[in-house]
Scaffold this motif. Structure first.
Motif, PDB file in Angstrom:
ATOM      1  N   ALA A  85      -2.336   8.046   5.596  1.00 40.14           N
ATOM      2  CA  ALA A  85      -2.557   7.873   7.106  1.00 40.14           C
ATOM      3  C   ALA A  85      -4.183   7.400   7.141  1.00 40.14           C
ATOM      4  O   ALA A  85      -5.016   7.947   6.480  1.00 40.14           O
ATOM      5  CB  ALA A  85      -2.563   8.991   7.925  1.00 40.14           C
ATOM      6  N   PRO A  86      -4.568   6.272   7.888  1.00 43.41           N
ATOM      7  CA  PRO A  86      -5.813   5.646   7.723  1.00 43.41           C
ATOM      8  C   PRO A  86      -6.888   6.612   8.596  1.00 43.41           C
ATOM      9  O   PRO A  86      -7.987   6.407   8.248  1.00 43.41           O
ATOM     10  CB  PRO A  86      -5.540   4.219   8.450  1.00 43.41           C
ATOM     11  N   MET A  87      -6.414   7.283   9.520  1.00 41.13           N
ATOM     12  CA  MET A  87      -7.484   8.160  10.259  1.00 41.13           C
ATOM     13  C   MET A  87      -8.239   7.306  10.977  1.00 41.13           C
ATOM     14  O   MET A  87      -9.447   7.591  11.047  1.00 41.13           O
ATOM     15  CB  MET A  87      -8.140   8.967   9.211  1.00 41.13           C
ATOM     16  N   LEU A  88      -7.532   6.371  11.569  1.00 44.96           N
ATOM     17  CA  LEU A  88      -8.529   5.620  12.584  1.00 44.96           C
ATOM     18  C   LEU A  88      -7.714   5.179  13.910  1.00 44.96           C
ATOM     19  O   LEU A  88      -6.496   5.286  13.803  1.00 44.96           O
ATOM     20  CB  LEU A  88      -8.740   4.059  11.648  1.00 44.96           C
TER      21      LEU A  88
END
Lengths: 237, 263, 231
Positions: A85-88
């Motif tokens: 998951a990019p966490m952006l």
């Protein structure tokens, strides 16, 4: 040279369910550790414990000279975490995202740091575009920049290759080696060959238990593969 | 299971102790006490004048200002049940706090069983409460503070079990349930305070005539009260025991399946 | 970096994000409008003599309770979608700071929606009646109510975030727990709008009770938040 991670008897359990059981290992500074294991082996749980996201039920770990439980807050400054998951935030631009996380991390001079990192991952031309317009590969590059914001001494990677196409994976490899410096890395991987190639040290888990901990130099790939299959076979049947 | 090194400490509540030996005896005693108390409340305790309404009110098709009510007997059942349900809620919150402090699965089980007991008694309280309003005040339902509070409490307790059912991860389920048990425990008195203290012009002010209760009323009331508390405790122990058996059985099945797979 | 700095950074992120996507505000606004439409149908058969003023406090709060649930459901969903919540948890930040910033942003969004819908309610339903001169006092119950809804709602929406059927579950927990606050706020709102003899006693006491609810439940939510977000 000190050790980056000294884990002693790490355990994560609730009720009669045990996710990680009595796990001990040592990772010297600057080394690359890859954790292998079949599904449900407890790899991700281990990584979440090392990243302070999840508190161990028992056991202790000393990471970068800090205690995993007592000094969790201080430890968070020195750890970078990349997962699939990019966490952006899709609605925010790349630089807004990075600035946000840089400020939360308490990075000194966040503006300059973000600019440097965006240059390093070759996204400066898109820095003002919302992240939602990025391709999977660009997202992952941006996500690397996010993990490197605090110039962490320890990088934790949770299957960073899942969802990446070949080219993006190559770029990721390149970036990883560019930003290795003296960082210690722990990576969870599905891909035996690729993980083996990157690793200095190998860890094999099954059903929450440690099956094998070895230096890559002591364990040729064929034998490692054999051990993995035997271990996985024991678990999965 | 099969993990003797770390042991099973903290996983299962201790069962088969003195409390479980006592439980069936208490259960019998509780049945005896409540039955005798209830009979006494009819034959010994004198009939009481019911609600004295401001002015006159229509109750059951009759215009009354003051009436001798047999329905007052509901009170002997209603109040002990209500108190027991609140005690169960207190216990549930207590075990929830213990759980959050220790993270031992056994406290989660205990808190949950207390909640189940609370639910049973809250439903009984509601049923008798509705009967009470019907026969004392002439309506099936009124948003009276105590009734409202118990209605809200019932909804929260039901919500507690819906929440438990909606989470798969056992540890997360235990943490969220514990947090909710604590909130429920704090919210309930606030709910009562607010519904009581906010002035309202809509409901008739209902006053009970004569504050005192004679011995003939107190004795049956206390008998039923102790009986209900014992009943609650006995049910708690019995239920806890069966749940622990169930949990151990599940764990055993899992271990056996694992072994068969790897064999 | 101090608490206040982190709080500001988190809050600014929520506001920027919302300003960019307008996801919560638009959905809450439209939903509120639809509730008003339903009110229109619901009240269409009442006689002209109906004292709408006596009901308006309750109708306003029914509107706010249902609208706020929609926003609360969204407020954490987007944090979870891309794993951002973990990104925040990985920063050296006190967990209660996350609670306070989220509760603040939820409260702000709710207030913005109220700023639009309450006048709209008056426009649709209170045209024919004269409000008591004390009606501007409605601001305080709205404020106290929104603070309580946002505080308890933030805790509950974190709890229901990773459950099956989270939208329904939030409502199941949210409505009973918020009941006392809504009860007090309705009393205060109705009191100042009707402005009958001696309404000040009702108004002040209800406000005091609502304030007490806010203080107790917010402290509790704040104290329990660490357990919830780390689970």
């Amino acid at each position: 040279m000190t050790d980056a991670i000294v884990a002693k008897g790490l355990r994560k359990a609730f009720g009669s369910r045990v996710a990680v059981d009595d796990l001990s290992f040592t990772l010297p500074k600057g080394r690359f550790l890859v954790v292998f294991g079949p599904n449900g082996a407890g790899k991700t749980t281990l990584l979440r414990m090392l990243s302070t996201l999840s508190r161990p039920s028992a056991g202790s770990a000393n990471i970068l000279g800090l205690d995993l439980i007592e000094d969790a807050q201080e430890l968070r400054r020195h750890i970078g975490f990349i997962s699939h998951a990019p966490m952006l935030y899709p609605a925010l631009s790349a630089s807004e995202n990075l600035l946000f996380f840089a400020r939360l991390q308490g990075v000194p001079n966040p503006q300059a740091r973000v600019k440097d990192l965006l240059d390093a991952v070759e996204l400066s031309h898109r820095s003002l575009d919302p992240v939602s317009t990025f391709s999977r590969g660009m997202l992952q590059r941006c996500s690397i920049a996010r993990a490197l914001l605090g110039d962490p001494e320890l990088l934790l990677l949770d299957e960073p290759y899942s969802g990446l196409d070949l080219r993006a994976a190559d770029i990721f490899d390149q970036l990883l080696s560019d930003h290795r410096a003296d960082r210690s890395i722990v990576m969870v991987s599905h891909d035996l060959q690729h993980g083996y190639d990157l690793a200095d040290q190998l860890l094999l888990m099954s059903r929450g238990k440690l099956l094998l901990s070895a230096d890559k130099d002591d364990l040729p790939f064929d034998e490692f593969q054999h051990r993995f299959r035997a271990g996985a076979g024991m678990a999965v049947g | 299971m099969g993990d003797k090194r770390t042991g099973n400490a903290g996983i299962y509540p201790a069962v088969g102790t003195w409390a479980d030996t006592l439980a069936p005896i208490l259960l019998l005693l509780a049945l005896l006490l409540t039955t005798i108390g209830f009979v006494l409340s009819f034959i010994w305790a004198p009939p009481v004048y019911g609600a004295s309404v401001n002015g006159v009110e229509v109750i059951g098709g009759q215009v009354v200002s003051n009436v001798l009510l047999i329905s007052q007997k509901i009170f002997y059942f209603h109040m002990p049940v209500a108190i027991t349900s609140f005690l169960a809620l207190v216990a549930a919150a207590f075990f929830a706090v213990r759980f959050l402090m220790t993270r031992e699965a056994r406290f989660d089980t205990m808190s949950r069983v207390c909640m189940e007991i609370a639910l049973v008694f809250v439903i009984m309280t509601m049923a008798t409460g509705v009967m009470w309003t019907r026969f004392e005040w002439g309506v099936w339902w009124t948003w009276e503070p105590r009734l409202t509070t118990y209605f809200i409490l019932m909804l929260i307790v039901i919500g507690y079990f819906i929440l438990r059912n909606a989470i798969d991860d056992p540890e997360r389920r235990a943490v969220y349930a514990a947090v909710l048990a604590i909130i429920a425990f704090v919210d309930t008195p606030i709910c009562f305070m607010i519904t009581r203290l906010v002035p309202s012009s809509i409901h008739p002010v209902v006053l009970r005539q004569g504050g005192g209760m004679g011995v003939s009323m107190i004795v049956p009331l206390l008998m039923i009260m102790f009986g209900m508390v014992m009943l609650g405790f006995a049910l708690y122990r019995l239920r806890l025991r069966s749940i622990v058996l169930e949990q151990k059985c599940d764990a055993l099945t899992e271990t056996l399946e694992d072994q068969r797979e790897s064999a | 970096m101090g608490f206040f700095e982190q709080y500001r950074v988190l809050l600014r992120k929520d506001l920027t994000r919302e300003f960019r996507s307008k996801e919560m505000l638009s959905s809450m606004g439209i939903y509120a409008l639809l509730v008003l439409v339903v009110y229109g149908a619901a009240l269409s058969q009442t006689s002209k003599g109906l004292d709408i003023l006596q009901m308006s406090g309750g109708l306003i709060w029914a509107l706010i309770v249902f609208t706020s649930m929609l926003g609360l459901n969204r407020s954490f969903a987007f944090e979870k979608e891309q794993g951002c919540l973990e990104g925040i948890l990985l920063a050296p930040i006190d967990r209660s700071t996350i609670f306070l910033s989220k509760a603040t942003s939820n409260c702000l969004f709710l207030l913005v929606v109220e700023l639009i819908t309450v006048p709209l309610f008056a426009f649709f339903f209170l045209g024919g009646v004269t409000l008591a001169p004390s009606w501007p006092l409605i601001v305080f119950p709205l404020l106290l109510g929104s603070i309580g809804i946002a505080g308890v709602g933030t805790l509950l929406s974190t709890i229901t975030l990773e459950t099956r059927g989270k939208d329904v579950l939030l409502a199941v927990l949210f409505v009973p727990l918020l009941f006392p606050l809504v009860y007090a706020c309705v009393a205060a709102t109705t009191g100042c709008m009707v402005g009958s003899e001696g309404f000040m006693t009702t108004y002040l006491r209800s406000l005091l009770l609502a304030g007490g609810y806010d203080i107790i439940m917010l402290s509790l939510s704040w104290a329990l938040y660490d357990f919830v977000i780390s689970a």
